[in-house]
Enzyme design. Sequence first.
Site, PDB file in Angstrom:
ATOM      1  N   CYS A 109       0.854  -1.180   0.000  1.00  0.00           N
ATOM      2  CA  CYS A 109       0.000   0.000   0.000  1.00  0.00           C
ATOM      3  C   CYS A 109       0.894   1.236   0.000  1.00  0.00           C
ATOM      4  O   CYS A 109       1.631   1.475   0.965  1.00  0.00           O
ATOM      5  CB  CYS A 109      -0.913  -0.021   1.226  1.00  0.00           C
ATOM      6  SG  CYS A 109      -2.066   1.356   1.318  1.00  0.00           S
ATOM      7  N   CYS A 120     -11.649  13.977   4.227  1.00  0.00           N
ATOM      8  CA  CYS A 120     -12.677  12.966   4.512  1.00  0.00           C
ATOM      9  C   CYS A 120     -12.744  12.768   6.023  1.00  0.00           C
ATOM     10  O   CYS A 120     -11.721  12.542   6.678  1.00  0.00           O
ATOM     11  CB  CYS A 120     -12.341  11.658   3.799  1.00  0.00           C
ATOM     12  SG  CYS A 120     -12.274  11.811   1.999  1.00  0.00           S
ATOM     13  N   CYS A 123     -11.199   9.587   7.958  1.00  0.00           N
ATOM     14  CA  CYS A 123      -9.834   9.183   7.621  1.00  0.00           C
ATOM     15  C   CYS A 123      -8.842   9.959   8.471  1.00  0.00           C
ATOM     16  O   CYS A 123      -8.872  11.202   8.518  1.00  0.00           O
ATOM     17  CB  CYS A 123      -9.581   9.428   6.134  1.00  0.00           C
ATOM     18  SG  CYS A 123      -7.911   8.986   5.587  1.00  0.00           S
TER      19      CYS A 123
END
Length: 375
Positions: A109, A120, A123
């Site tokens: 990742c 967001c 997050c």
Amino acid sequence: MKPVPGHIPLLGWSRKRWVDWLADQGCSPVHAASLVREIHRHGELSLERMDSIPRHVRAVLFGQTECVLPSIVESSCARDGTRKWLLRLACGDVIETVLIPAAGRATLCLSSQAGCALNCTFCRTARSGFGRNLTAHEIVSQLWLVRHRLQPDIPVTHVVFMGMGEPLANLDAVADAANLFRDSHAYSMGCRQVTVSTAGLVPGIDRLRQVADVSLAVSLHAPDDALRTQLMPINARYPIDDLLAACRRYVDGGSRKRKIIIEYVLLDDVNDSSECARALAKRLRNLPCKVNLIPFNAFPESGYAASPESVRTRFREILCEEGIVATTRRPRGDDIAAACGQLAGDIRRPHEGMPWVDRPVLMHEPLSTAPGAMA
């Protein structure tokens, strides 16, 4: 604009860029493929050791190129085997990179920005603010480090742009990196082995289709505009209908059958009702896609909680009943804050005795001084 001598990023250039540059230097472009193989497939950064490159070509490269790798601030290993590295870039910004091993595969990742500007609400990366876009060199260096230095015993089979940052807000560098990952002389990954995730930058989706052949994941997280705008402010600019229309354009007319991955974080009493599930299925009915349901991964002062397992199960069942392919992602690395939505790039105290902490490595250092694999 021509590169400044001594500042060509060794890891960030595609084979085509090397072809053009070598030709400009009066060297045969045929050596570009060998150079890419040395750097990316074999992990060689020392020109002196690149035996497949003629000496006169290496003489031209010497002094024209540079390779400063990120330094390791901290390494963490989760109970499930997930690994996370906190990396400091040459400018001082920090990012996080996560390796998720599984049976027969390992997914890396990657971060594409230092921080994120999209805010967001669920997050953690958004709480750290936005630093800057990463260069292609800095993006590729994350895979190079893991593959050739940090975990050489674990072959990385898949790459996902799901770390820190919005990839399509840094599309040029992300596309350059993704195309290197796909290059048969570099990492030789298939189009389904490289996934770019976006919060919904519609122009970026349209352009991505033109510049890179990769899989697309879209963070949706709500079935209607009112709720999605609360969770993801970017929705006010690119509402759901426009976003899903871009997704349809992305999968239409290609040489192969594509599907969009729809990511949906389930938040307790926010977006996890049966009504939300049915509304989501209605939205997605004509889109070739599969839905990846993600249990919310907690972080301090988030204001959210994960949906109970029974609610997650019912949500998935409703989608399946409505003809939507849906799976539930098993959290990985949540005990070291490495799971979806938890990356923040915090500076913490490095582990005692860790080798290669805060020490960038230049390309012309002898290999004997470069870091070995970390346990």
